[in-house]
Design an enzyme around this catalytic site. Structure first.
Site, mmCIF file in Angstrom:
data_model
loop_
_atom_site.group_PDB
_atom_site.id
_atom_site.type_symbol
_atom_site.label_atom_id
_atom_site.label_comp_id
_atom_site.label_asym_id
_atom_site.label_seq_id
_atom_site.Cartn_x
_atom_site.Cartn_y
_atom_site.Cartn_z
ATOM 1 N N ARG A 179 89.327 6.017 46.814
ATOM 2 C CA ARG A 179 89.992 7.330 46.845
ATOM 3 C C ARG A 179 88.989 8.445 47.101
ATOM 4 O O ARG A 179 89.303 9.426 47.794
ATOM 5 C CB ARG A 179 90.750 7.584 45.538
ATOM 6 C CG ARG A 179 91.567 8.886 45.597
ATOM 7 C CD ARG A 179 92.427 9.087 44.371
ATOM 8 N NE ARG A 179 91.621 9.194 43.177
ATOM 9 C CZ ARG A 179 92.110 9.190 41.936
ATOM 10 N NH1 ARG A 179 93.412 9.075 41.728
ATOM 11 N NH2 ARG A 179 91.298 9.291 40.895
ATOM 12 N N ARG B 235 76.781 32.925 51.043
ATOM 13 C CA ARG B 235 78.228 32.760 50.958
ATOM 14 C C ARG B 235 78.853 33.002 52.318
ATOM 15 O O ARG B 235 78.591 34.032 52.950
ATOM 16 C CB ARG B 235 78.814 33.742 49.935
ATOM 17 C CG ARG B 235 80.325 33.639 49.779
ATOM 18 C CD ARG B 235 80.824 34.509 48.633
ATOM 19 N NE ARG B 235 82.266 34.348 48.425
ATOM 20 C CZ ARG B 235 83.193 35.113 48.999
ATOM 21 N NH1 ARG B 235 82.855 36.111 49.803
ATOM 22 N NH2 ARG B 235 84.478 34.903 48.759
ATOM 23 N N LYS C 23 91.612 14.884 45.852
ATOM 24 C CA LYS C 23 91.153 15.164 44.483
ATOM 25 C C LYS C 23 90.038 16.210 44.510
ATOM 26 O O LYS C 23 88.862 15.905 44.305
ATOM 27 C CB LYS C 23 90.704 13.868 43.798
ATOM 28 C CG LYS C 23 90.660 13.965 42.286
ATOM 29 C CD LYS C 23 90.580 12.584 41.661
ATOM 30 C CE LYS C 23 90.322 12.599 40.173
ATOM 31 N NZ LYS C 23 91.349 13.259 39.372
ATOM 32 N N GLU D 109 103.886 15.983 38.729
ATOM 33 C CA GLU D 109 103.036 15.128 37.891
ATOM 34 C C GLU D 109 102.564 15.941 36.690
ATOM 35 O O GLU D 109 102.897 17.117 36.553
ATOM 36 C CB GLU D 109 101.845 14.597 38.703
ATOM 37 C CG GLU D 109 100.985 15.690 39.292
ATOM 38 C CD GLU D 109 99.943 15.182 40.290
ATOM 39 O OE1 GLU D 109 99.463 14.045 40.168
ATOM 40 O OE2 GLU D 109 99.613 15.965 41.209
ATOM 41 N N LEU E 171 98.749 13.455 43.269
ATOM 42 C CA LEU E 171 97.574 12.609 43.450
ATOM 43 C C LEU E 171 98.003 11.144 43.317
ATOM 44 O O LEU E 171 98.775 10.804 42.419
ATOM 45 C CB LEU E 171 96.531 12.938 42.376
ATOM 46 C CG LEU E 171 95.210 12.182 42.548
ATOM 47 C CD1 LEU E 171 94.420 12.740 43.733
ATOM 48 C CD2 LEU E 171 94.372 12.254 41.282
HETATM 49 N N1 PDD Z 1 92.808 13.218 36.444
HETATM 50 N N2 PDD Z 1 97.295 13.439 38.819
HETATM 51 C C1 PDD Z 1 96.365 14.381 38.614
HETATM 52 C C2 PDD Z 1 96.666 15.782 39.001
HETATM 53 C C3 PDD Z 1 95.117 14.044 38.054
HETATM 54 O O1 PDD Z 1 94.180 14.993 37.873
HETATM 55 C C4 PDD Z 1 94.872 12.694 37.683
HETATM 56 C C5 PDD Z 1 93.564 12.257 37.097
HETATM 57 C C6 PDD Z 1 95.890 11.744 37.902
HETATM 58 C C7 PDD Z 1 95.716 10.289 37.551
HETATM 59 O O2 PDD Z 1 94.815 9.646 38.418
HETATM 60 P P1 PDD Z 1 93.953 8.407 37.926
HETATM 61 O O3 PDD Z 1 94.925 7.404 37.401
HETATM 62 O O4 PDD Z 1 93.282 7.944 39.147
HETATM 63 O O5 PDD Z 1 93.029 8.909 36.847
HETATM 64 C C8 PDD Z 1 97.080 12.160 38.483
HETATM 65 C C9 PDD Z 1 91.509 12.894 35.896
HETATM 66 C C10 PDD Z 1 91.554 11.834 34.842
HETATM 67 C C11 PDD Z 1 90.825 14.182 35.439
HETATM 68 O O6 PDD Z 1 90.993 15.153 36.145
HETATM 69 O O7 PDD Z 1 90.129 14.188 34.430
#
Ligand code: PDD
Length: 286
Positions: A52, A101, A150, A182, A206
């Protein structure tokens, strides 16, 4: 005790770690991150997180800073140097330091910034949240349109988390066009009449690495999975609800906007999926 962190090729005590004020991550949120959990000193779902990372970087026109194998070695090295038994590894890659910047991307060849650090969380897999379940409130989803990437732009989810705290809840589920996208940092699910419902993948959410594993285990266990959007009202009338993420694994949700979900206790589907996920993840951890 001070942590050893990784910054651009060096392992240094956290007090000595330095990133430029001109770093694109700092000025523009121009960076990608990953969070990989550590159980029993080993990395959970590492190949998924590495894949990812590469996809997210590619979507914003950045290369991988190193091969996945080198990245794995780096994660393991940092876990060992910090003696992490249970916890997580945070990784961030930014477009680096253009010395000033500017909205335009820096010239090709500008070195990326690569930072990794650990967080020790003893007992990560047996917290009160898993035992008792958590409460969530709904908030409008005010994030940008590419939530499948991400990026380190986390102000909107931080604000969602603060709204939850202010309301006396544990977390927030974000809602867009009447449907749950989510959680603030996790994927959201309900269970109704034995069917597990979670939003389909797309640019609105995500693609959770935990989500992928949990849905695979659910299907292998002959559970029915429906990938579609659901509403807050459906969640309030569901038999169960839960979230998944690298830091929460599978955690039951027992209250949505003040309404009790099901019996108000963690339900059998969430409990079973958590058990399977933790068991399989520990077996496959690297
Ligand atoms: N966050 N959706 C969002 C918006 C997220 O930030 C995350 C993960 C997930 C779950 O993804 P995964 O199963 O791959 O952790 C879904 C991480 C844990 C964080 O920001 O700390």
């Amino acid at each position: 005790m001070s942590r050893i962190v990784y910054v651009n090729g060096d392992f240094v005590p956290e007090e000595e770690a330095r990133i430029s004020v001109f770093d694109r991550g700092f000025l523009m949120s121009d960076g990608i991150y990953e969070v990989t959990s550590v159980l029993g000193g080993k990395l959970v779902d590492f190949p998924g997180h590495a894949a990812r990372l590469e996809r997210s970087l590619n979507e914003i026109a950045m290369p991988m800073p190193m091969e996945a194998e080198a990245l794995l070695d780096l994660h393991r090295d940092l876990v060992a140097r910090n003696g992490i038994e249970d916890g997580l590894v945070y990784l961030q890659v930014t477009r680096g330091n253009p010395q000033d910047r500017d909205f335009a991307f820096p010239p090709e060849g500008t070195p990326q910034s690569v930072v990794l650090f650990t967080q020790s969380k003893p007992g990560l897999a047996d917290g009160a949240a898993a035992r008792d379940g958590i409460s969530v409130i709904s908030v409008p989803d005010i994030r940008w349109g590419r939530r499948d990437i991400k990026t380190v732009q986390l102000l909107a989810p931080s604000m969602a988390k603060m709204a939850a705290k202010a309301a006396g809840a544990d977390d927030a589920w974000m809602v867009e066009d009447g449907a749950v996208t989510e959680g603030s940092s996790n994927n959201a699910y309900i269970v109704k009449d034995g069917r597990i419902v979670t939003r389909q993948l797309g640019s609105e959410i995500l693609a959770g690495i935990t989500r992928a594993a949990v849905l695979r285990f659910a299907r292998e266990a002959q559970m029915t999975v429906e990938e579609r959007a659901f509403t807050i009202e459906e969640a309030q009338e569901a038999d169960e609800a839960f979230i998944t993420s690298a830091t929460s694994f599978v955690t039951p949700v027992v209250q949505v906007d003040g309404a009790t979900v099901g019996s108000g206790q963690p339900g059998p589907v969430a409990r079973r999926l958590r058990e399977i996920y933790l068991e399989e993840s520990r077996k496959a951890a690297l």
